[in-house]
Design a protein around this motif. Structure first.
Motif, PDB file in Angstrom:
ATOM      1  N   MET A   1       0.837  -1.206   0.000  1.00  0.00           N
ATOM      2  CA  MET A   1       0.000   0.000   0.000  1.00  0.00           C
ATOM      3  C   MET A   1       0.869   1.252   0.000  1.00  0.00           C
ATOM      4  O   MET A   1       0.615   2.206  -0.739  1.00  0.00           O
ATOM      5  N   THR A   2       1.912   1.232   0.821  1.00  0.00           N
ATOM      6  CA  THR A   2       2.832   2.372   0.887  1.00  0.00           C
ATOM      7  C   THR A   2       3.552   2.573  -0.431  1.00  0.00           C
ATOM      8  O   THR A   2       3.676   3.700  -0.928  1.00  0.00           O
ATOM      9  N   GLN A   3       4.014   1.454  -1.023  1.00  0.00           N
ATOM     10  CA  GLN A   3       4.741   1.552  -2.288  1.00  0.00           C
ATOM     11  C   GLN A   3       3.844   2.042  -3.414  1.00  0.00           C
ATOM     12  O   GLN A   3       4.243   2.901  -4.214  1.00  0.00           O
ATOM     13  N   ALA A   4       2.616   1.521  -3.491  1.00  0.00           N
ATOM     14  CA  ALA A   4       1.696   1.941  -4.554  1.00  0.00           C
ATOM     15  C   ALA A   4       1.376   3.424  -4.446  1.00  0.00           C
ATOM     16  O   ALA A   4       1.323   4.140  -5.458  1.00  0.00           O
ATOM     17  N   CYS A   5       1.167   3.898  -3.234  1.00  0.00           N
ATOM     18  CA  CYS A   5       0.920   5.333  -3.035  1.00  0.00           C
ATOM     19  C   CYS A   5       2.121   6.155  -3.482  1.00  0.00           C
ATOM     20  O   CYS A   5       1.982   7.161  -4.191  1.00  0.00           O
TER      21      CYS A   5
ATOM     22  N   LEU B   1       2.658   6.781  -7.076  1.00  0.00           N
ATOM     23  CA  LEU B   1       1.710   7.744  -7.638  1.00  0.00           C
ATOM     24  C   LEU B   1       1.929   9.152  -7.100  1.00  0.00           C
ATOM     25  O   LEU B   1       1.167  10.070  -7.425  1.00  0.00           O
ATOM     26  N   GLY B   2       2.963   9.325  -6.284  1.00  0.00           N
ATOM     27  CA  GLY B   2       3.285  10.648  -5.774  1.00  0.00           C
ATOM     28  C   GLY B   2       2.611  11.010  -4.468  1.00  0.00           C
ATOM     29  O   GLY B   2       2.534  12.191  -4.117  1.00  0.00           O
TER      30      GLY B   2
ATOM     31  N   LEU C   1      -5.989  11.818   1.545  1.00  0.00           N
ATOM     32  CA  LEU C   1      -5.031  12.173   0.495  1.00  0.00           C
ATOM     33  C   LEU C   1      -5.576  13.167  -0.519  1.00  0.00           C
ATOM     34  O   LEU C   1      -4.824  13.663  -1.362  1.00  0.00           O
ATOM     35  N   GLY C   2      -6.868  13.447  -0.456  1.00  0.00           N
ATOM     36  CA  GLY C   2      -7.466  14.409  -1.380  1.00  0.00           C
ATOM     37  C   GLY C   2      -8.420  13.749  -2.357  1.00  0.00           C
ATOM     38  O   GLY C   2      -8.259  12.576  -2.704  1.00  0.00           O
ATOM     39  N   GLU C   3      -9.398  14.497  -2.780  1.00  0.00           N
ATOM     40  CA  GLU C   3     -10.414  13.961  -3.684  1.00  0.00           C
ATOM     41  C   GLU C   3      -9.849  13.567  -5.042  1.00  0.00           C
ATOM     42  O   GLU C   3     -10.461  12.787  -5.775  1.00  0.00           O
TER      43      GLU C   3
ATOM     44  N   TYR D   1      -4.187   3.240  -8.035  1.00  0.00           N
ATOM     45  CA  TYR D   1      -3.555   2.752  -6.800  1.00  0.00           C
ATOM     46  C   TYR D   1      -3.981   1.316  -6.507  1.00  0.00           C
ATOM     47  O   TYR D   1      -3.146   0.459  -6.206  1.00  0.00           O
ATOM     48  N   ASN D   2      -5.271   1.044  -6.601  1.00  0.00           N
ATOM     49  CA  ASN D   2      -5.804  -0.265  -6.244  1.00  0.00           C
ATOM     50  C   ASN D   2      -5.235  -1.361  -7.151  1.00  0.00           C
ATOM     51  O   ASN D   2      -4.860  -2.444  -6.682  1.00  0.00           O
ATOM     52  N   THR D   3      -5.166  -1.079  -8.443  1.00  0.00           N
ATOM     53  CA  THR D   3      -4.610  -2.040  -9.392  1.00  0.00           C
ATOM     54  C   THR D   3      -3.140  -2.321  -9.090  1.00  0.00           C
ATOM     55  O   THR D   3      -2.700  -3.472  -9.042  1.00  0.00           O
ATOM     56  N   ARG D   4      -2.386  -1.236  -8.877  1.00  0.00           N
ATOM     57  CA  ARG D   4      -0.954  -1.397  -8.610  1.00  0.00           C
ATOM     58  C   ARG D   4      -0.709  -2.102  -7.281  1.00  0.00           C
ATOM     59  O   ARG D   4       0.148  -2.983  -7.180  1.00  0.00           O
TER      60      ARG D   4
END
Length: 220
Positions: free
Chosen positions: A27-31, A34-35, A62-64, A71-74
């Motif tokens: 989860m941390t890596q995927a986020c 994406l920046g 994290l914002g709208e 993110y979910n796919t990655r």
């Protein structure tokens, strides 16, 4: 101290399968790819939350504009890569299953993971053949902390929820199991119980070995 019970309902991630640390990593890596940075507080708030319900939680933090679909796919791609060779198990899984089988106590899993991921992971881990029922997020209208997953699992076992022992690691799962009327035991993984969570539990135990030892002292 545990009371008499006639069936056991397990959570999956963090209780049977040792995936919560893996989830945190991917989860941390995927986020990050994406920046975005996933804070410790955000991660803790997502433990035990069904995937479909995590989107508004993440957007609120994290914002709208957070690209949840990407993110979910990655995140799931990374998770599958990590579990490609083997499914990591929590200590004492098969010792507890063997003890329950010896006493002819039926078992089920109620998980926030969806199909086909949940049955696939349980099969690869060698756990699925021991289960009489499996309730995934795909099988219910309301996920944890709603009691529906545990109510559905108890019904599939042909048991009253009050006759079932539920084993959970997350706050979300404990709330769901308690609301369903099961005898609830928390085996903490990444989260230690707060006073209000502890009050919902029949017991808090260090691991599944401790659960097996406690069950040996109970007449089912």
């Amino acid at each position: 101290m545990l009371q008499a019970f006639s069936a056991v309902i397990f959570d999956m991630d963090g209780t049977l399968i040792d995936t919560e640390c893996l989830y945190k990593q991917v989860m941390t890596q995927a986020c990050r790819e994406l920046g975005y940075e996933m804070s410790e507080a955000l991660h803790r708030s997502l433990i035990g939350v069904p995937n479909a319900e995590s989107e508004p939680v993440m957007r609120a933090d994290l914002g709208e504009d957070f690209p949840f679909a990407r993110y979910n796919t990655r995140m799931h791609d990374l998770l599958e890569q990590e579990m490609a060779e083997a499914i990591p198990l929590k200590p004492g899984v098969f010792e507890l299953i063997e003890a329950l089988n010896a006493r002819q106590i039926p078992m089920a899993v109620a998980t926030s993971t969806s199909r086909p991921d949940a049955p696939d992971r349980l099969a690869r881990a060698g756990i699925l053949p021991h289960l009489k029922a499996l309730v995934t997020r795909s099988d219910v209208t309301h996920g944890k902390p709603h009691p529906e997953p545990f109510l559905a699992a108890a019904a599939a076992l042909g048991m009253d929820p009050g006759a079932c022992l539920a084993l959970e690691d997350s706050f979300t799962g404990v709330r769901a199991a308690h609301a369903a009327g099961t005898q609830t035991v928390m085996i903490p993984d990444l989260l230690q119980p707060t006073d209000d969570i502890r009050a919902l539990c029949q017991a808090v135990m260090i691991d599944l070995h401790a659960v097996r030892e406690a069950i040996a002292r109970v007449r089912a």
